[in-house]
Design a protein around this motif. Structure first.
Motif, PDB file in Angstrom:
ATOM      1  N   GLN A 135      -5.978   1.131   2.463  1.00  0.00           N
ATOM      2  CA  GLN A 135      -5.332   1.885   1.391  1.00  0.00           C
ATOM      3  C   GLN A 135      -5.534   3.385   1.563  1.00  0.00           C
ATOM      4  O   GLN A 135      -4.609   4.180   1.396  1.00  0.00           O
ATOM      5  CB  GLN A 135      -5.886   1.452   0.030  1.00  0.00           C
ATOM      6  CG  GLN A 135      -5.238   2.175  -1.153  1.00  0.00           C
ATOM      7  CD  GLN A 135      -3.756   1.883  -1.268  1.00  0.00           C
ATOM      8  OE1 GLN A 135      -3.364   0.734  -1.454  1.00  0.00           O
ATOM      9  NE2 GLN A 135      -2.925   2.911  -1.139  1.00  0.00           N
ATOM     10  N   THR A 141      -3.272   4.526   4.349  1.00  0.00           N
ATOM     11  CA  THR A 141      -1.877   4.605   3.902  1.00  0.00           C
ATOM     12  C   THR A 141      -1.653   5.829   3.031  1.00  0.00           C
ATOM     13  O   THR A 141      -0.632   6.519   3.152  1.00  0.00           O
ATOM     14  CB  THR A 141      -1.490   3.333   3.134  1.00  0.00           C
ATOM     15  OG1 THR A 141      -1.767   2.179   3.931  1.00  0.00           O
ATOM     16  CG2 THR A 141      -0.014   3.350   2.773  1.00  0.00           C
ATOM     17  N   ASP A 142      -2.612   6.114   2.129  1.00  0.00           N
ATOM     18  CA  ASP A 142      -2.504   7.320   1.302  1.00  0.00           C
ATOM     19  C   ASP A 142      -2.398   8.571   2.173  1.00  0.00           C
ATOM     20  O   ASP A 142      -1.573   9.458   1.933  1.00  0.00           O
ATOM     21  CB  ASP A 142      -3.718   7.440   0.375  1.00  0.00           C
ATOM     22  CG  ASP A 142      -3.743   6.355  -0.686  1.00  0.00           C
ATOM     23  OD1 ASP A 142      -2.713   5.677  -0.854  1.00  0.00           O
ATOM     24  OD2 ASP A 142      -4.796   6.176  -1.326  1.00  0.00           O
ATOM     25  N   ASP A 159       0.831  -1.212   0.000  1.00  0.00           N
ATOM     26  CA  ASP A 159       0.000   0.000   0.000  1.00  0.00           C
ATOM     27  C   ASP A 159       0.862   1.257   0.000  1.00  0.00           C
ATOM     28  O   ASP A 159       0.535   2.266  -0.640  1.00  0.00           O
ATOM     29  CB  ASP A 159      -0.910   0.010   1.235  1.00  0.00           C
ATOM     30  CG  ASP A 159      -2.010  -1.035   1.128  1.00  0.00           C
ATOM     31  OD1 ASP A 159      -2.254  -1.513   0.007  1.00  0.00           O
ATOM     32  OD2 ASP A 159      -2.620  -1.356   2.162  1.00  0.00           O
ATOM     33  N   TYR A 180       2.248   1.809  -3.415  1.00  0.00           N
ATOM     34  CA  TYR A 180       1.169   2.256  -4.309  1.00  0.00           C
ATOM     35  C   TYR A 180       0.827   3.732  -4.068  1.00  0.00           C
ATOM     36  O   TYR A 180       0.612   4.498  -5.010  1.00  0.00           O
ATOM     37  CB  TYR A 180      -0.059   1.376  -4.092  1.00  0.00           C
ATOM     38  CG  TYR A 180      -1.220   1.735  -4.993  1.00  0.00           C
ATOM     39  CD1 TYR A 180      -1.217   1.367  -6.334  1.00  0.00           C
ATOM     40  CD2 TYR A 180      -2.304   2.451  -4.503  1.00  0.00           C
ATOM     41  CE1 TYR A 180      -2.273   1.695  -7.164  1.00  0.00           C
ATOM     42  CE2 TYR A 180      -3.366   2.788  -5.324  1.00  0.00           C
ATOM     43  CZ  TYR A 180      -3.336   2.400  -6.657  1.00  0.00           C
ATOM     44  OH  TYR A 180      -4.385   2.740  -7.483  1.00  0.00           O
TER      45      TYR A 180
END
Length: 807
Positions: free
Chosen positions: A320, A323-324, A7, A10
């Motif tokens: 996700q 994490t972003d 993650d 990404y």
């Protein structure tokens, strides 16, 4: 961990693919974090960090209290009684003094020094780094003169030599034996940078009188005793002394508070106001980034829908998003914290040297553990906010519809409501900061233009310190002061020279009790400012004489005693009568303390710029001389350029004379602590407000621009059906006007409340100042509508056929 690393990678790739979004979001958030962390660093150093003494929470500031001066100085006889009779303190000590004249091989130099009672350092809990502490009884009149050095003085003047113990040093012509060196970390904020600490010897006339108050006290509470209990005990003792000594102690109470509170009492409102301003700027930054995330989530709608359709669980998508948000905030926090370190250094460098000496708690200001914990805390909250934002925009229950839309469509209802609400919050916060900045700016302007009662331009000033041993007798003091005045007056460009024991715009204090001869008197203390001035003082500062005459230089101790009074004293003590020719004496009407009023001068601002003018009596310096006075020099040229010549002229009279606080009167006023506090608040909150205005307007522009881009087909259809461009302008501008109007209305209501909370920083303006509120509303409304005009103009230029083909 493998999933988190995936993650994380990404999220990095997503930011690289959208550099505009990444850079904008990181910079905006870093700006908010930088401001908040930098200001919190000052708050932590001044308000949160404990004093550098063992069990510092038990230390108290102990002084007397009268109606005009809540924190009044303490008399030595009262101190002895308080020390003997109190039941709340395990120890109670005092300090006094302004400094000494240090005899060095290169000449005489003024140095900062204090006289303290023998247990002063034991009360603070400080042991010397070298040598010994003062012994019990070493402050008695018959005890030898001893001194302790600050660590800096030991290093600077004695090279850090351990042989310094036992050496002699001449302070104001008196030999003192060095017995110890204080630790490097020792600081005593109430008196700033002190070089020499001597034991006090109560041999002067002031120390023998209860009516003379030159001391400040510090005490250490006994175990189990609260400040409230100690305060009640000291007030009871004060009442007992008032009954025992009604002439000297009438209406005198006691004041007891934590020592830490006394140190930061003036700076606390400023720091809290700045922290609130920085916090509001951080809120706007977070709202702006949240808006950007909402816009970005629209472009990711299809991506998230596909991932969900391929089996991504709710928890997986939430991880996700989290994490972003973490990656975004981590980058901004790192940049913001590094910038905050630089900002703290810059802000510290803007504080004058004299003020910094009174703020030793700022030593070592920087990224300590508390500051880093604060940065981590606000970063954690930001991560939560930025994780939740895209979840609200992309509810997992609508994954199928997101897949069907293919990432296109109209502005959804959720976007309209949530995005609009964010903009309203931004604008409201911007209004609060703008109003506060406007009020502080207006306060600063009125403070710097307050009527001071004299003309401060072209005035050079310096304080003169005479050796008390060389000029022990009053005739000697008068003679040398006349020589100093004549020598300075002979300099080219000097128009006139005056002297005073207290410069204007310094402080309300150094008071005396007066009694009007012939007026009813019931033992009350008529407390007024006392100043000794020369015959040319008022003409030099160009203070207006309202009635009577000025002093003459010939009026010395051999002539009848005379005085001048200000308007405030005349109004209060001589209502409906002419004071000229009246007699004023002390409470006992001693013959040698009765003065005839020969003149009334216009009120001169003796205290700080934001203080009221107290009644003041001015004695002729030639009849009441002192070894410590200030020169005021009016020049026909630049007063700053005259300062070195003035100092050199004083030294020519006697190299043993010390000079300090060399400055122009304009600089003294502009750089006074009061002016500095108001200026700092105005500039910093003004900076926050300017950034908030830009971010708020940009946020509104983003919302309207995005709304227009998502309504291209709707606008095209309207125009295809005959809608005129004017109606399109009206459609877009009306939407912006509603958001702006709601934001301004909410902001104005909150701004009045915020201004009420910081009313201690305001001068000459009210928290609901109509002109400021109206100006902010017009400024924000104009800026918002100008920003909205760009997307409105773009919408009005839509080609209906292209819009329909686009959809």
């Amino acid at each position: 961990m493998n999933g988190f690393v995936q993650d994380f990678r990404y999220a990095i790739r997503q930011l690289r693919k959208n550099p505009g979004f990444a850079v904008t979001s990181i910079l905006i958030l870093a700006l908010g974090i930088c401001a908040s962390v930098a200001i919190f660093g000052f708050v932590d150093a001044a308000l949160l960090k404990p004093l550098p003494y063992p069990d510092a929470s038990r230390l108290a500031w102990v002084t007397e209290s009268v109606q005009m001066i809540p924190r009044a100085d303490l008399s030595y006889p009262d101190y002895l009684d308080w020390k003997k009779m109190n039941q709340g303190f395990s120890s109670l000590d005092v300090y006094t003094g302004n400094g000494y004249l240090l005899t060095t091989p290169s000449g005489t130099e003024p140095v900062n020094g204090l006289k303290v009672s023998d247990g002063f350092f034991r009360t603070l809990g400080i042991a010397p780094a070298l040598g010994r502490d003062f012994r019990p009884g070493e402050d008695l009149p018959e005890a030898p003169q001893t001194v302790m050095l600050s660590y800096t003085t030991w290093q600077k003047r004695y090279g850090g030599s351990k042989d310094v113990i036992g050496q002699s040093v001449s302070l104001s012509g008196v030999p003192y034996t060095i017995i110890g060196v204080l630790p490097q970390s020792f600081q005593f904020a109430p008196r700033g940078k002190v070089e020499f600490w001597t034991t006090l010897h109560a041999t002067d006339q002031c120390s023998k009188r209860r009516s003379c108050h030159p001391f400040n006290g510090i005490g250490r509470l006994k175990d189990g005793v609260s400040f409230e209990t100690a305060r009640a005990n000291m007030k009871a003792i004060a009442r007992q002394l008032e009954l025992q000594y009604p002439d000297d102690n009438r209406d005198q109470g006691a004041f007891v508070e934590p020592l830490a509170e006394q140190i930061v009492v003036d700076i606390r409102p400023l720091l809290l106001a700045l922290l609130a301003g920085a916090g509001l700027l951080l809120v706007i930054a977070c709202v702006n980034v949240s808006s950007l995330l909402l816009v970005r989530s629209e472009s990711r709608k299809r991506e998230i829908a596909v991932r969900g359709a391929l089996g991504a669980s709710r928890l997986r998508l939430i991880r996700q998003f989290t994490t972003d948000g973490f990656v975004l905030v981590a980058a901004a926090a790192l940049l913001g914290v590094l910038a905050a370190q630089g900002a703290m250094r810059i802000l510290t460098s803007l504080i004058s040297k004299d003020m910094l000496e009174g703020m030793p708690y700022l030593n070592g200001l920087g990224l300590n553990l508390h500051v880093l914990e604060f940065a981590a805390g606000i970063s954690f909250l930001a991560v939560i906010l930025f994780s939740v934002t895209p979840m609200l925009r992309l509810p997992l229950s609508e994954l199928r519809s997101g897949l069907a839309e293919g990432g296109r469509g109209y502005a959804g209802t959720l976007w309209r409501r949530f995005g609009a609400n964010l903009v309203v919050v931004e604008l409201a916060v911007a209004v609060v900061l703008l109003v506060c900045a406007g009020l502080l700016g207006k306060s600063l302007y009125r403070l710097l233009h307050v009527e001071v009662g004299f003309q401060p331009d072209h005035l050079a000033t310096t304080t003169v310190a005479l050796s008390e041993t060389t000029y022990e007798k009053e005739p000697q003091q008068v003679a040398v002061s006349r020589k100093v005045v004549e020598r300075v007056k002979s300099l080219p460009g000097v128009q006139s020279v005056g002297l005073t024991t207290v410069l204007p715009v310094s402080f309300n204090g150094n008071t005396t009790w007066i009694r009007i001869v012939g007026h009813p008197y019931n033992g009350e203390h008529n407390e007024v400012n006392e100043r000794e001035v020369s015959a040319d003082f008022f003409p030099t500062i160009k203070a207006r004489l309202l009635s009577g005459r000025y002093f003459t230089d010939a009026e010395d101790s051999t002539k009848p005693r005379v005085c001048l009074i200000n308007q405030a004293l005349a109004r209060k003590y001589f209502p409906n009568e002419d004071p000229i020719g009246k007699k004023i004496g002390d409470t006992d009407l001693k013959p040698d303390r009765i003065y005839e009023v020969v003149g009334i001068v216009e009120d001169v601002k003796d205290g700080s710029l934001d203080s009221e003018i107290w009644p003041a009596i001015y004695y002729n310096f030639n009849q009441s001389p002192d070894t410590y006075f200030s020169l005021v020099v009016r020049t026909s040229q630049s007063e700053a350029s005259m300062l070195p010549s003035v100092v050199a002229a004083v030294r020519e009279v006697d190299p043993g004379i010390g000079t300090l606080d060399v400055m122009t009167m304009a600089d003294k006023i502009d750089n006074s602590p009061t002016a500095y506090m108001h200026r700092s608040a105005a500039w910093l909150v003004g900076g926050f407000a300017a950034l908030a205005l830009v971010l708020g307007v940009v946020g509104l522009y983003g919302v309207i621009a995005y709304s227009v881009s998502r309504r291209t087909r709707e606008i095209g259809v309207r125009m295809a059906l005959g809608a005129q461009r004017g109606s399109v302008y009206q459609l877009i501008l009306t939407e912006a006007a509603w958001l702006t109007g709601i934001g301004i209305a909410a902001g104005l209501a909150c701004a009045v409340g915020a201004a009420t909370l910081m009313r201690g920083l305001l001068f000459g303006v009210s928290s609901w100042d109509a002109a400021t509120l109206a100006a902010v509303a017009v400024l924000l409304a104009t800026s918002s509508l100008l920003a909205t005009y760009i997307p409105a103009h773009r919408a009005a230029q839509v080609n209906p056929s292209e819009a329909l083909r686009y959809e």
